[in-house]
Scaffold this motif. Structure first.
Motif, PDB file in Angstrom:
ATOM      1  N   TYR A  77     -46.419  76.422   2.544  1.00  0.00           N
ATOM      2  CA  TYR A  77     -45.129  75.756   2.410  1.00  0.00           C
ATOM      3  C   TYR A  77     -44.146  76.330   3.418  1.00  0.00           C
ATOM      4  N   SER A  78     -43.192  75.484   3.866  1.00  0.00           N
ATOM      5  CA  SER A  78     -42.063  76.031   4.630  1.00  0.00           C
ATOM      6  C   SER A  78     -40.840  75.150   4.402  1.00  0.00           C
ATOM      7  N   GLU A  79     -39.682  75.790   4.427  1.00  0.00           N
ATOM      8  CA  GLU A  79     -38.462  75.107   4.013  1.00  0.00           C
ATOM      9  C   GLU A  79     -38.045  73.929   4.900  1.00  0.00           C
ATOM     10  N   PRO A  80     -38.056  74.068   6.252  1.00  0.00           N
ATOM     11  CA  PRO A  80     -37.536  72.942   7.061  1.00  0.00           C
ATOM     12  C   PRO A  80     -38.264  71.633   6.784  1.00  0.00           C
ATOM     13  N   CYS A  81     -39.569  71.691   6.595  1.00  0.00           N
ATOM     14  CA  CYS A  81     -40.377  70.501   6.341  1.00  0.00           C
ATOM     15  C   CYS A  81     -39.997  69.872   5.002  1.00  0.00           C
ATOM     16  N   ALA A  82     -39.909  70.699   3.965  1.00  0.00           N
ATOM     17  CA  ALA A  82     -39.559  70.188   2.631  1.00  0.00           C
ATOM     18  C   ALA A  82     -38.138  69.613   2.626  1.00  0.00           C
ATOM     19  N   LEU A  83     -37.227  70.319   3.309  1.00  0.00           N
ATOM     20  CA  LEU A  83     -35.828  69.893   3.338  1.00  0.00           C
ATOM     21  C   LEU A  83     -35.670  68.561   4.075  1.00  0.00           C
ATOM     22  N   LEU A  84     -36.369  68.423   5.205  1.00  0.00           N
ATOM     23  CA  LEU A  84     -36.278  67.173   5.967  1.00  0.00           C
ATOM     24  C   LEU A  84     -36.843  66.009   5.154  1.00  0.00           C
ATOM     25  N   ALA A  85     -37.982  66.228   4.511  1.00  0.00           N
ATOM     26  CA  ALA A  85     -38.593  65.160   3.708  1.00  0.00           C
ATOM     27  C   ALA A  85     -37.640  64.727   2.596  1.00  0.00           C
ATOM     28  N   LYS A  86     -37.023  65.706   1.937  1.00  0.00           N
ATOM     29  CA  LYS A  86     -36.074  65.417   0.854  1.00  0.00           C
ATOM     30  C   LYS A  86     -34.908  64.578   1.373  1.00  0.00           C
ATOM     31  N   LYS A  87     -34.353  64.992   2.509  1.00  0.00           N
ATOM     32  CA  LYS A  87     -33.206  64.270   3.060  1.00  0.00           C
ATOM     33  C   LYS A  87     -33.589  62.842   3.462  1.00  0.00           C
ATOM     34  N   LEU A  88     -34.750  62.690   4.093  1.00  0.00           N
ATOM     35  CA  LEU A  88     -35.180  61.351   4.508  1.00  0.00           C
ATOM     36  C   LEU A  88     -35.375  60.447   3.289  1.00  0.00           C
ATOM     37  N   CYS A  89     -36.004  60.971   2.250  1.00  0.00           N
ATOM     38  CA  CYS A  89     -36.235  60.160   1.051  1.00  0.00           C
ATOM     39  C   CYS A  89     -34.921  59.809   0.369  1.00  0.00           C
ATOM     40  N   GLU A  90     -34.020  60.776   0.275  1.00  0.00           N
ATOM     41  CA  GLU A  90     -32.737  60.509  -0.381  1.00  0.00           C
ATOM     42  C   GLU A  90     -31.901  59.477   0.378  1.00  0.00           C
ATOM     43  N   ARG A  91     -32.006  59.513   1.699  1.00  0.00           N
ATOM     44  CA  ARG A  91     -31.201  58.575   2.493  1.00  0.00           C
ATOM     45  C   ARG A  91     -31.823  57.184   2.604  1.00  0.00           C
ATOM     46  N   THR A  92     -33.128  57.071   2.328  1.00  0.00           N
ATOM     47  CA  THR A  92     -33.800  55.782   2.540  1.00  0.00           C
ATOM     48  C   THR A  92     -34.297  55.117   1.253  1.00  0.00           C
ATOM     49  N   GLY A  93     -34.540  55.904   0.220  1.00  0.00           N
ATOM     50  CA  GLY A  93     -35.201  55.344  -0.963  1.00  0.00           C
ATOM     51  C   GLY A  93     -36.710  55.381  -0.871  1.00  0.00           C
ATOM     52  N   MET A  94     -37.241  55.898   0.254  1.00  0.00           N
ATOM     53  CA  MET A  94     -38.682  56.108   0.347  1.00  0.00           C
ATOM     54  C   MET A  94     -39.046  57.296  -0.562  1.00  0.00           C
ATOM     55  N   LYS A  95     -40.337  57.447  -0.858  1.00  0.00           N
ATOM     56  CA  LYS A  95     -40.732  58.436  -1.866  1.00  0.00           C
ATOM     57  C   LYS A  95     -41.323  59.715  -1.299  1.00  0.00           C
ATOM     58  N   LYS A  96     -42.103  59.587  -0.248  1.00  0.00           N
ATOM     59  CA  LYS A  96     -42.743  60.760   0.355  1.00  0.00           C
ATOM     60  C   LYS A  96     -42.834  60.551   1.868  1.00  0.00           C
ATOM     61  N   VAL A  97     -43.011  61.669   2.597  1.00  0.00           N
ATOM     62  CA  VAL A  97     -43.087  61.578   4.055  1.00  0.00           C
ATOM     63  C   VAL A  97     -44.321  62.318   4.562  1.00  0.00           C
ATOM     64  N   PHE A  98     -45.064  61.679   5.468  1.00  0.00           N
ATOM     65  CA  PHE A  98     -46.129  62.373   6.196  1.00  0.00           C
ATOM     66  C   PHE A  98     -45.610  62.655   7.604  1.00  0.00           C
ATOM     67  N   PHE A  99     -45.675  63.926   8.024  1.00  0.00           N
ATOM     68  CA  PHE A  99     -45.149  64.294   9.344  1.00  0.00           C
ATOM     69  C   PHE A  99     -46.255  64.439  10.379  1.00  0.00           C
ATOM     70  N   SER A 100     -45.962  63.954  11.581  1.00  0.00           N
ATOM     71  CA  SER A 100     -46.850  64.122  12.732  1.00  0.00           C
ATOM     72  C   SER A 100     -45.976  64.451  13.945  1.00  0.00           C
TER      73      SER A 100
END
Ligand SMILES: *Cc1c(COP(=O)(O)O)cnc(C)c1O
Length: 386
Positions: A77-100
């Motif tokens: 786990y690492s914080e920047p990844c979790a934090l970015l996913a949370k922000k993206l979901c909160e701002r869009t209504g999407m549920k989860k994010v896969f990063f590449s």
């Protein structure tokens, strides 16, 4: 010191027809080349540098993370990844994010999500993905197959099967959708294809048909995303809710990152081992992206709209300009003169612009100062009028 031009020509794969310009630095929307010449940048590295070059807040967010740790892998786990996913979901209504790491990869994962959803629910023969003519979805074999422009396919056949390309009309859509359709993928404004926004009627029809037939609706927001169209994502301009939203380019503010945002239908599509990326969710890239997302607020978005209005008003009906298309700060200009000539002449006069097919394309930093934008627009007008 090496001679950059000759070393690049000798050692870098010849994929790019570069302008004879060696960029050595800059600040905000101003770039400086190795001769000390300054340019107003209306390209922002192809919609990447949302806050321009060496933006202080972004640099400090990135360097702060760089000083802590640069990479961990997805085993931990690492914080920047979790934090970015949370922000993206909160701002869009999407549920989860896969990063590449790029737009093409973000789209690959979206296609995987649509195909797995369809295979799980409807059977393995349901895998067709409908995309649009003049679209651009990336350079991997599968995203090339998704891309609805034959010129990109040449030399690389056979491509991944199962893609059909349609003109964005309700009739062609209705004719293309059948029981084997797993997904519909589209850019709300086709960028590389000539900065062509879709009609609201067509977008509504896609959303309706996808919902009715349980087809995964994929918005490729690699270029349109992250504030560029005057909303956080362009699907918000149209008032639809896709099942998957992909983005990249501007998200990292200049560092490579791709995001495949998964809505309710596909939020649990990727179970351990089903998808992965060594660098995906890289802490430095995510720290930069958190800074970018936090700063795309209502104030910035209304400035995007204001600047867009200014560009449209200034260029529409100006001498040598046939039409202006686009949305927000994603603008295509059909010029009487050849677009490449316009871009070269603008460059000589200190303005960097891009092309998209036969158009001049503008993708400035969202925070470009108004006075710089005005100066650059005047130069474009002058070049087009000659
Ligand atoms: C640029 C672009 C891509 C590809 O992104 P890369 O980061 O170059 O892989 C995909 N889709 C759209 C709409 C793009 O503009």
């Amino acid at each position: 010191m090496i001679d950059v031009f000759s070393a690049d020509k000798q050692y870098v794969a010849g994929s790019y027809a570069r302008f004879p310009v060696n960029i050595v630095g800059g600040k905000g929307s101003e770039l400086i080349d190795s001769n000390g010449k300054k340019y107003i940048d209306l390209g922002s590295g192809i919609a990447v540098n949302i806050f321009g070059i060496a933006d202080e807040q972004w640099v400090s967010a990135v360097t702060e993370q760089l000083g802590k740790f640069q990479h961990t892998s997805n085993l931990y786990y690492s914080e920047p990844c979790a934090l970015l996913a949370k922000k993206l979901c909160e701002r869009t209504g999407m549920k989860k994010v896969f990063f590449s790491n790029s737009g093409a990869e973000a789209n690959e994962s979206a296609i995987k999500a649509a195909r797995k959803y369809a295979a799980d629910k409807k059977g393995k023969d349901v895998y067709k993905i409908i995309t649009l003519k003049n679209s651009f979805h990336g350079r991997t074999h599968t995203t090339l197959a998704a891309t609805g422009q034959d010129t990109f396919h040449e030399h690389f056949l056979p491509l991944t099967e199962g893609f059909v390309h349609i003109e964005p009309t309700v009739e062609e859509l209705v004719a293309a959708v059948d029981d084997s359709t797993a997904g519909i993928m589209f850019e709300l404004v086709r960028g590389e294809g000539g900065v062509l926004p879709l009609d609201k009627e067509f977008v509504d029809a896609m959303a309706k048909i996808a919902a009715e037939k349980d087809i995964i609706l994929i918005a490729d927001e690699v270029q349109t995303g992250n504030g560029r169209t005057g909303e956080l994502y362009a699907y918000m301009n149209y008032g639809i809710m896709p099942d998957v939203v992909t983005t990249a380019k501007g998200l990292g503010g200049g560092l490579p990152i791709g995001a495949t945002m998964l809505g309710e239908k596909v939020e649990n599509i990727f179970t351990p081992g089903l998808n992965g990326s060594t660098f995906g969710g890289n802490p430095v890239c995510c720290a930069g992206a958190v800074n970018v997302i936090d700063r795309i607020d209502d104030k910035l978005l209304s400035e995007v709209v204001e600047k867009s209005d200014y560009i449209f008003k200034s260029l529409q009906n100006a001498p040598g300009i046939e039409s202006v298309s686009g949305l927000g700060l994603m603008i295509g200009i059909k010029t009487s003169k050849d677009a490449k000539t316009v871009v070269s002449e603008c460059m000589e006069k200190g303005v960097i612009a891009l092309t998209a097919k036969d158009k001049v394309r503008l993708l400035p930093a969202l925070n470009i100062p108004f006075d710089m934008l005005k100066k650059a627009v005047d130069i474009i007008k002058e070049v087009c009028a000659q």
